[in-house]
Design a protein around this motif. Structure first.
Motif, PDB file in Angstrom:
ATOM      1  N   ILE A 175      -8.303  17.957 -14.575  1.00 57.50           N
ATOM      2  CA  ILE A 175      -9.036  16.716 -14.279  1.00 57.50           C
ATOM      3  C   ILE A 175      -8.089  15.520 -14.448  1.00 57.50           C
ATOM      4  CG2 ILE A 175     -11.224  15.484 -14.600  1.00 57.50           C
ATOM      5  CD1 ILE A 175     -12.269  17.827 -16.169  1.00 57.50           C
ATOM      6  N   SER A 176      -6.965  15.580 -13.799  1.00 58.24           N
ATOM      7  CA  SER A 176      -5.956  14.529 -13.943  1.00 58.24           C
ATOM      8  C   SER A 176      -5.110  14.461 -12.681  1.00 58.24           C
ATOM      9  CB  SER A 176      -5.066  14.796 -15.167  1.00 58.24           C
ATOM     10  OG  SER A 176      -4.420  16.040 -15.045  1.00 58.24           O
ATOM     11  N   PHE A 177      -4.471  13.330 -12.470  1.00 62.09           N
ATOM     12  CA  PHE A 177      -3.633  13.186 -11.278  1.00 62.09           C
ATOM     13  C   PHE A 177      -2.317  12.481 -11.631  1.00 62.09           C
ATOM     14  CE2 PHE A 177      -6.911   9.938 -11.389  1.00 62.09           C
ATOM     15  CZ  PHE A 177      -6.256   8.731 -11.170  1.00 62.09           C
ATOM     16  N   PRO A 178      -1.490  13.106 -12.461  1.00 62.08           N
ATOM     17  CA  PRO A 178      -0.205  12.497 -12.804  1.00 62.08           C
ATOM     18  C   PRO A 178       0.772  12.537 -11.638  1.00 62.08           C
ATOM     19  CG  PRO A 178      -0.281  14.736 -13.613  1.00 62.08           C
ATOM     20  CD  PRO A 178      -1.650  14.433 -13.065  1.00 62.08           C
ATOM     21  N   LEU A 179       1.791  11.719 -11.737  1.00 61.98           N
ATOM     22  CA  LEU A 179       2.959  11.824 -10.875  1.00 61.98           C
ATOM     23  C   LEU A 179       3.995  12.675 -11.604  1.00 61.98           C
ATOM     24  CD1 LEU A 179       4.847  11.069  -8.509  1.00 61.98           C
ATOM     25  CD2 LEU A 179       5.455   9.006  -9.796  1.00 61.98           C
ATOM     26  N   ILE A 180       4.396  13.777 -10.986  1.00 65.62           N
ATOM     27  CA  ILE A 180       5.447  14.654 -11.520  1.00 65.62           C
ATOM     28  C   ILE A 180       6.612  14.566 -10.557  1.00 65.62           C
ATOM     29  CG2 ILE A 180       6.032  17.008 -12.203  1.00 65.62           C
ATOM     30  CD1 ILE A 180       2.970  17.489 -12.529  1.00 65.62           C
ATOM     31  N   THR A 181       7.692  13.921 -10.952  1.00 63.18           N
ATOM     32  CA  THR A 181       8.764  13.638 -10.011  1.00 63.18           C
ATOM     33  C   THR A 181      10.138  13.867 -10.621  1.00 63.18           C
ATOM     34  OG1 THR A 181       9.668  11.928  -8.531  1.00 63.18           O
ATOM     35  CG2 THR A 181       8.780  11.170 -10.634  1.00 63.18           C
ATOM     36  N   ASN A 182      11.074  14.293  -9.752  1.00 59.79           N
ATOM     37  CA  ASN A 182      12.449  14.562 -10.187  1.00 59.79           C
ATOM     38  C   ASN A 182      12.475  15.516 -11.383  1.00 59.79           C
ATOM     39  OD1 ASN A 182      13.884  13.085  -8.280  1.00 59.79           O
ATOM     40  ND2 ASN A 182      13.818  11.190  -9.483  1.00 59.79           N
ATOM     41  N   CYS A 183      11.704  16.586 -11.279  1.00 55.41           N
ATOM     42  CA  CYS A 183      11.643  17.562 -12.368  1.00 55.41           C
ATOM     43  C   CYS A 183      12.088  18.937 -11.886  1.00 55.41           C
ATOM     44  CB  CYS A 183      10.238  17.655 -12.941  1.00 55.41           C
ATOM     45  SG  CYS A 183       9.731  16.222 -13.916  1.00 55.41           S
ATOM     46  N   LEU A 184      12.765  19.658 -12.756  1.00 58.62           N
ATOM     47  CA  LEU A 184      13.095  21.062 -12.555  1.00 58.62           C
ATOM     48  C   LEU A 184      12.138  21.876 -13.407  1.00 58.62           C
ATOM     49  CD1 LEU A 184      14.859  23.474 -11.657  1.00 58.62           C
ATOM     50  CD2 LEU A 184      16.387  22.937 -13.581  1.00 58.62           C
ATOM     51  N   ILE A 185      11.374  22.761 -12.770  1.00 63.11           N
ATOM     52  CA  ILE A 185      10.394  23.600 -13.453  1.00 63.11           C
ATOM     53  C   ILE A 185      10.800  25.042 -13.177  1.00 63.11           C
ATOM     54  CG2 ILE A 185       7.937  24.124 -13.701  1.00 63.11           C
ATOM     55  CD1 ILE A 185       7.460  21.337 -12.282  1.00 63.11           C
ATOM     56  N   ALA A 186      11.422  25.700 -14.145  1.00 65.85           N
ATOM     57  CA  ALA A 186      12.048  26.996 -13.879  1.00 65.85           C
ATOM     58  C   ALA A 186      11.922  27.928 -15.072  1.00 65.85           C
ATOM     59  CB  ALA A 186      13.525  26.808 -13.530  1.00 65.85           C
ATOM     60  N   GLY A 187      11.756  29.217 -14.780  1.00 68.46           N
ATOM     61  CA  GLY A 187      11.766  30.223 -15.835  1.00 68.46           C
ATOM     62  C   GLY A 187      10.638  30.078 -16.832  1.00 68.46           C
TER      63      GLY A 187
END
Length: 469
Positions: A175-187
């Motif tokens: 129930i949220s709408f953040p901005l997720i930017t310039n992120c590495l999401i790995a492993g």
């Protein structure tokens, strides 16, 4: 439900220069906490800095390893990656390659945005988390708060790796709408003790509303479990959309190497809008479009069916395919005798491959590694010699002598289909390394993924002076 333009507008306002506000300083290297008013009087923990900061204020965090579990506060911006010696005194002055601020959850959720708005977390490596939802980062609103109460939150310039949760190993958005930017999401891994209670999302789990995932690299995440009447399986190793109103916007993003589909829709109205995004080497497929009415009624598209995906799914456009051409890294096996040792004096795990020739003219520090390919969680290298790699913390429960390993560098090489293939926006002006966008000199457009192509990157000497203990 917020529109893409609204989210971009909030982000633009957040990133725009404004009047000076009070700053609270944190440096884990100090012997004891001061009052946080100067680098010389810094608090020792990020938690102390958060407690001292008021709405509209910032917390500047020096390099180092912080073993903490954080709760973000309304309207407070927390920036990592400072040298901590007074030479850097604004977010734009940071060098995120040389000054790493790592938050280790030590088996608890690392960061929680709980019923807060207009909070920012920028410039951190986030690892060691474990929770029911969002092992690395959880954006959570209980639903009773007004819409603005969970808006304006930003996660930027972060590397999220080596986290686990029942849902959203790396990140969960409820129930949220953040901005997720310039992120590495790995492993990262989504799995539950009972597979029937795992809701997937090894990288990102979305439950209601529309987070914006902009210029991210989501790679090598895993989802286990998940229940259907006929089988047990994982849902959305990359991104999962749970409930009919989970509608993430995914733009300029690389999705590669994620199990159980890079993007997985669980309900017919839970549509992920995907544009200017590359799918590659996702072993079970790129996109699972739920068409209903039964849970099993989904149309599955492989990485090689991008044209069909665009033709049949209205929310998919300007998609890319092909190998993103990551720089990669060395692989091998640790020595059979003494290959994995925990050094209590330095709080580090030393991993030895006597047959290796790790680079010493430029360091592997800040690169990610899977120290045991029999599992999926990645860790960050803190230093290396020609034959030894060091990790901050005790990893002897994850890797052992003789295990096979692989180093990962998610920067892209020349010839990558990601170069100049992204949507240019006025909201975004740099990449995960804080390198300006566009950077490669052609000026034709933003590169897809967390990193801009940098022609000299593999040869440059990125030597950190810090010790993460």
């Amino acid at each position: 439900m917020p529109s893409l333009s609204l989210i971009l507008g909030i982000a633009a306002a957040a990133f725009a220069p404004g009047s000076a506000a009070a700053t609270v300083y944190v440096n884990g290297a100090v012997s004891s906490s001061g009052d946080g008013s100067l680098w010389s009087q810094a608090y020792k923990t990020i938690g102390e800095g958060l407690c001292a900061a008021a709405f509209g204020e910032s917390v500047f965090v020096a390099e180092g390893r912080y073993c903490e579990n954080l709760a973000m506060r309304w309207g407070v911006a927390v920036y990592g990656g400072f040298a901590g010696d007074g030479s850097q005194n604004a977010p734009a002055e940071r060098d995120l390659l040389r000054h790493v601020s790592l938050i280790d959850g030590m088996g608890g959720r690392v960061v929680l945005f709980n019923d807060v708005g207009f909070a920012t977390l920028d410039g951190f490596s986030i690892t060691g988390g474990n929770a029911i939802d969002g092992g690395g980062v959880s954006f959570f609103n209980h639903g009773w708060a007004p819409a603005h109460a969970h808006g304006g939150n930003i996660l930027a310039h972060c590397r999220i790796f080596g986290n686990t949760a029942w849902m959203g190993g790396g990140i969960s958005c409820t129930i949220s709408f953040p901005l997720i930017t310039n992120c590495l999401i790995a492993g990262n891994v989504a799995a539950a003790p009972d597979p029937a209670w795992s809701y997937g999302g090894g990288g990102v789990y979305v439950h209601t509303f529309s987070p914006l995932i902009l210029n991210c690299t989501i790679s090598d995440n895993v989802s286990y479990g998940g229940w259907t009447p006929t089988s047990l399986h994982g849902w959305g190793g990359g991104i999962v959309c749970d409930t009919g109103s989970a509608t993430p916007k995914i733009v300029n993003t690389i999705l590669t190497g994620n199990t159980s589909f890079a993007v997985y829709e669980m309900f017919d109205t839970g549509d992920a809008t995907v544009s200017y995004t590359l799918f590659h080497a996702n072993p079970d497929g790129a996109y699972r479009d739920f068409v209903g009415p039964e849970f099993e009624d989904g149309v599955e598209y492989s990485d090689s069916q991008i044209e069909e995906l665009e033709a049949n799914v209205a929310e998919a456009s300007f998609l890319l395919s092909g190998d993103p051409l990551f720089i990669g890294g060395p692989g091998g096996s640790w020595d059979a005798a003494g290959g994995v040792v925990y050094d209590a004096a330095s709080s580090s795990t030393l991993l030895t491959d006597s047959s290796a020739s790790f680079p010493t003219t430029w360091t592997l520090a800040t690169k990610l590694i899977n120290p045991n390919l029999a599992q999926e969680l990645q860790a960050m290298i803190t230093s290396n010699t020609a034959t030894v790699i060091s990790l901050a913390g005790d990893f002897t429960d994850r890797a052992a002598a003789g295990d096979a390993y692989q180093v990962y560098d998610y920067h892209i090489l020349s010839g990558s289909p990601c170069i100049d293939a992204g949507l240019s926006t006025s909201t975004l002006f740099d990449d995960l390394d804080m390198r300006p966008r566009p950077f490669d000199g052609t000026g034709e457009g933003f590169d897809v993924g967390a990193y801009e192509y940098c022609p000299f990157l593999p040869l440059v000497s990125f030597v950190s002076t810090q010790t993460l203990v």
